[in-house]
Write a protein that holds these residues in place. Sequence first.
Motif, mmCIF file in Angstrom:
data_model
loop_
_atom_site.group_PDB
_atom_site.id
_atom_site.type_symbol
_atom_site.label_atom_id
_atom_site.label_comp_id
_atom_site.label_asym_id
_atom_site.label_seq_id
_atom_site.Cartn_x
_atom_site.Cartn_y
_atom_site.Cartn_z
ATOM 1 N N LEU A 166 48.560 47.647 39.142
ATOM 2 C CA LEU A 166 48.538 46.580 38.142
ATOM 3 C C LEU A 166 47.708 47.037 36.954
ATOM 4 O O LEU A 166 46.528 47.361 37.104
ATOM 5 N N THR A 167 48.323 47.082 35.781
ATOM 6 C CA THR A 167 47.678 47.645 34.595
ATOM 7 C C THR A 167 47.826 46.665 33.435
ATOM 8 O O THR A 167 48.946 46.246 33.127
ATOM 9 N N PRO A 168 46.713 46.285 32.791
ATOM 10 C CA PRO A 168 46.807 45.316 31.692
ATOM 11 C C PRO A 168 47.761 45.804 30.595
ATOM 12 O O PRO A 168 47.837 47.005 30.305
ATOM 13 N N ALA A 265 56.790 43.375 34.806
ATOM 14 C CA ALA A 265 55.638 42.593 34.353
ATOM 15 C C ALA A 265 55.108 41.727 35.484
ATOM 16 O O ALA A 265 55.851 41.340 36.379
ATOM 17 N N GLN A 267 51.833 38.532 36.184
ATOM 18 C CA GLN A 267 50.786 37.725 35.566
ATOM 19 C C GLN A 267 49.559 37.714 36.469
ATOM 20 O O GLN A 267 49.642 37.334 37.626
ATOM 21 N N LEU A 268 48.407 38.106 35.904
ATOM 22 C CA LEU A 268 47.168 38.146 36.676
ATOM 23 C C LEU A 268 46.375 36.860 36.501
ATOM 24 O O LEU A 268 46.339 36.307 35.409
ATOM 25 N N GLY A 269 45.728 36.420 37.582
ATOM 26 C CA GLY A 269 44.796 35.309 37.464
ATOM 27 C C GLY A 269 45.418 33.975 37.823
ATOM 28 O O GLY A 269 46.639 33.829 37.867
ATOM 29 N N GLY A 270 44.554 33.022 38.093
ATOM 30 C CA GLY A 270 44.981 31.712 38.588
ATOM 31 C C GLY A 270 45.919 31.004 37.637
ATOM 32 O O GLY A 270 46.779 30.221 38.043
ATOM 33 N N GLN A 271 45.796 31.257 36.350
ATOM 34 C CA GLN A 271 46.650 30.602 35.379
ATOM 35 C C GLN A 271 47.564 31.613 34.713
ATOM 36 O O GLN A 271 48.116 31.345 33.650
ATOM 37 N N ASN A 274 46.455 36.804 32.171
ATOM 38 C CA ASN A 274 46.571 38.156 31.649
ATOM 39 C C ASN A 274 47.914 38.765 32.029
ATOM 40 O O ASN A 274 48.257 38.805 33.204
ATOM 41 N N LEU A 278 53.251 46.753 36.260
ATOM 42 C CA LEU A 278 53.099 47.733 37.329
ATOM 43 C C LEU A 278 53.271 49.100 36.687
ATOM 44 O O LEU A 278 54.247 49.341 35.986
#
Lengths: 620, 620
Positions: A166-168, A265, A267-271, A274, A278
């Motif tokens: 996982l890469t921003p 693509a 989506q990172l985080g609870g919402q 970010n 991959l």
Amino acid sequence: MYKLNVISRALYGGRLYSESATQRKLPTKRLREKISVYLKVLGSPTIESKLIPYKENVRRATEQVEEAKRNNDSEAVKQTVDLLKNAKEQLQIKEYELMPENGFVDQLSLYDLLTNRFFFDRSFTSQPGLIDLGPAAVAIKNNIVNEWRRHFIKSDRMLEVECPSLTPAEVLKASGHVDRFTDFIVKDVKTNDTYRADHLIKEHLEALLKDKKLSREGKEKLEKNLSQVETLNADELHSVIEEFGLKSKNGNELSRPTPLNLMFAAQLGGQGENTAYLRPETSQGIFLNFRKLLAYNGQRLPLTVAQVGTVFRNEVSPKHNLFRLREFTLCEIEHFYTTSDDIRLKLDKLLDMEFTLWSAEDQEAEKSSRNYTVKGALENNVISNVIIAYYMIRSAIFLTKIGIDPQRLRFRQHRRQEMAHYANDCWDAEALTTVGWVELAGFSDRSSYDLKSLSQGLNIYLSISSEDLEYPKVVEPSFGIGRILQTVLEHSFRQRNPDSEPKNPYFAFPLTVAPILASIYPIVRDDKFNTYITDIEDQLKDADISFNVVDTRYSIGKRYIKADELGIPFGITVDDNTVNNGTVTIREITTMQQITVPVTKVGQTLSDLIKGRTSWDRLK
Amino acid sequence: MYKLNVISRALYGGRLYSESATQRKLPTKRLREKISVYLKVLGSPTIESKLIPYKENVRRATEQVEEAKRNNDSEAVKQTVDLLKNAKEQLQIKEYELMPENGFVDQLSLYDLLTNRFFFDRSFTSQPGLIDLGPAAVAIKNNIVNEWRRHFIKSDRMLEVECPSLTPAEVLKASGHVDRFTDFIVKDVKTNDTYRADHLIKEHLEALLKDKKLSREGKEKLEKNLSQVETLNADELHSVIEEFGLKSKNGNELSRPTPLNLMFAAQLGGQGENTAYLRPETSQGIFLNFRKLLAYNGQRLPLTVAQVGTVFRNEVSPKHNLFRLREFTLCEIEHFYTTSDDIRLKLDKLLDMEFTLWSAEDQEAEKSSRNYTVKGALENNVISNVIIAYYMIRSAIFLTKIGIDPQRLRFRQHRRQEMAHYANDCWDAEALTTVGWVELAGFSDRSSYDLKSLSQGLNIYLSISSEDLEYPKVVEPSFGIGRILQTVLEHSFRQRNPDSEPKNPYFAFPLTVAPILASIYPIVRDDKFNTYITDIEDQLKDADISFNVVDTRYSIGKRYIKADELGIPFGITVDDNTVNNGTVTIREITTMQQITVPVTKVGQTLSDLIKGRTSWDRLK
């Protein structure tokens, strides 16, 4: 190729990787034609050089036929046609003689076996581009990766890192992947079905090429288009589609080619705060840690960093099992340097090694690949970067060690227009497989592209100050493990009876990659064998030799056949002689020969074979 | 725990994992209190049993004080208060004596070191839940995974498979993950900030617990709520939030808890035509291949399949470095069976081994964990499934082998309400770390849940016909490699001078996991040492011993300190004695003692130490 063949022979326990087939029956016409095509695709410089006089004879005879025809001399036509026929036959017989023994892979039989013994299979029944590896293939893959680590990381004392997949998004934006890591697709304007433009064109042109009535000019035009198709931009692809009037598979019009990004693509985080992708390659993780790794290395260059990891590419048309997957393992190296003095020193011992090179220049001039020594390749400036030369020859040794046939291995230079956005110069290690030449590894001179672009886009990550005006350069060798695995399976595949049923297939794996090294066979079910089996098990465990114990449901012959199908090199049979004389037989897979050894020496004997302290030839 | 300690001792080359600290200076009051808290959290049955009489004395003295107070007998109050004070002091002195020597980990110093020497760091500067492993940690991790494969897969001849992370939605729907693989989150109703409900409650209650004026009843209520917080459903979490009047970190109202799925979604194909998730565990790949694996296994049960792979969980609040990541490596085993006869046979040799168990019943009765032999645990029905017992004790041996302190290891049974949706019974292997008890591995009795639910939801994948009425049962041992790695780093961390600066930290890694086994040190820069160094390098390569060569920029003492920080167990110094007498010194990290050996014997000596054919104690 001499030295690579020597490695190959040594690894196969003294068995010869036969190079000719003089002992075989005379071939049918169909086989002779098949061999001609194969050798043309193979383009082996060694074989081609031996064929020159025969091809010259054919060329000359053809000219004589044409001249006789021009002169309307029917007697001369008859004579010269006979001459030509004879010259062609001589060429084909020579080709047959030079045909590499294991060059033809019985694709159907091999892939049946791979499925039946669950080497691998499509994941989730038939999800394209995703593969499950079964027990034998996982074992072989682990052995290949371990050997890769030994051959590259341990031997050259590289630093290994492990970064997440996982890469921003901003990282892959700065590296150029968000904008440029794309394939061109076209859509059926009615059904919306999606195709990869280059694949569609390729299939179409290849189909046209099969037309027997095609003129020489027509054929050359198609071949030229075919050789360039992967390097075309959107407009050029569109022109080819227009020129040949390509339609979708449903016969509908096609849209103009548009780029499709190959990254997944997430989506990172609870919402989902970010956006991440991959990673499509592992190298960004290395570049972003450059400062920390340099510090770890005592602030000294060269700095050589490796990473083994999973990467993801949303291929539009994944195919050919492990050759084009959406998720696969890459083994990558980033060699950061300002001078190549250290590499020159190491290369000194390798200067006389040979490999097959197909330079961009030779490709453009439609010439074949050629054999070079490392020294020759550098002196003639075929390879301009000494570090790329070092990793190429080291990789040739590695690939040969793990079971790639050196006769079906070449290094092809990228032509200018097919180079990735980050590359200055690039070579691919390619192997000839049942689907043609496949890229197994890439060697690219990335110069200082990555450190520059990442530090400009992401100064915060790299914390490279504006005073750092000089960036080190980078050479990147990169290995696709799935492709290498599948090629090893193809190049190691053999049949005891290729021309009848059952064909009795087996694998001639190098001992370093065989999935299991030995099977223990009690000849029949009897408790009196148990203590001997336990003793042998303990010896093998101590010697760190993988093994299985095969139950007695099937006859010993049937059990050998099943072990052959997995490529288990040694079979240890425990029978009455074991109880009476304290001996067992050990059978070797490629020769099917057996030797008798004391039960107490089984571990030692196999260990000696595996470590190369002895060979099967010497023991038998 | 006797036998695990023996393993531990043997692995550390004969060094004792000291259990008491009788030789240390008398402790300060603050340290004594810290020790009390530590031992309470540790809850070691061995230590607790030795403390019983001391605690009893304190309890009795407390009663006497209370009685004297009730009688208003000021003289008796004075006397009994002295008695109580004395009893408390005796208890604390005993606690001090029993305090495990390496129990306290200097967290600040350790994590500084881990960052400075780039064992690991947050990826992409500070992306939560993603970690980059640097060279030393990758080497240790690879050693742990290799040892796991040796200990489990090779030793029990399991089948290893490798399946992709990308998993079609329908598979994870059928497995229950789409609906039930969730955490409860609450949102700040004004800012929309997201929190994990259980974490928010936990932090709040832990803060309240620190109030010195808290009544005994208040304290017990908080502790009870704390112990249950991870097992509550949405309504129960909401009640606790209401009861304690919890607010967001900005002081705003919180929304009702809602479930948030922890899986990352991805779109497969050119048009994103298939929704997939990144797998949150590796087991589905094994279940879906059940039929093929059963065939590979000759249609026989038990069938034991393993997988090592990356998994992904979109944790709401990732934290504590490798303890809670969004992407990490799992090593999982699925043991399919109908009978446990084969396991009973293997377990026979392990029946007298001891481990620490904390049953659900003891947890609910607020009792401590207890030590059991495997035999005792089975006879007393503490562990009801013999296969779970087998994997638990085998795992205790594995974890001890790779450097987990057996005194800080326990197995905790899940209480009914905290069990995952697929589990019948579940135990966690937990280790005491700087952030409390952390789950390293889970052992769950999944019964036939998975095969049933997957075959009902996905008949096409499993092709299980309706005649297959009986499904085998499944036991699943599952290991989180990141957590194990971080715990190994904590449990192996030592300081030569814990009470002064520089503290000279080092790692007492078992030889199987040390990142590099040996450093070669030329004493000063001089070309005359080169041939000796090359000779030693060749010996170490032959013996497959990892090493580095350390340049002479720093003094030998400084170089030892730097090697200590990476946990390199052996240092080989090449000096004038090497040139004159053909000898080198070998230094061992934990004792700092040196031995002199002939330069020709370096590879053999280290090889003997690593294979356990000799010990440092015997050599020195």
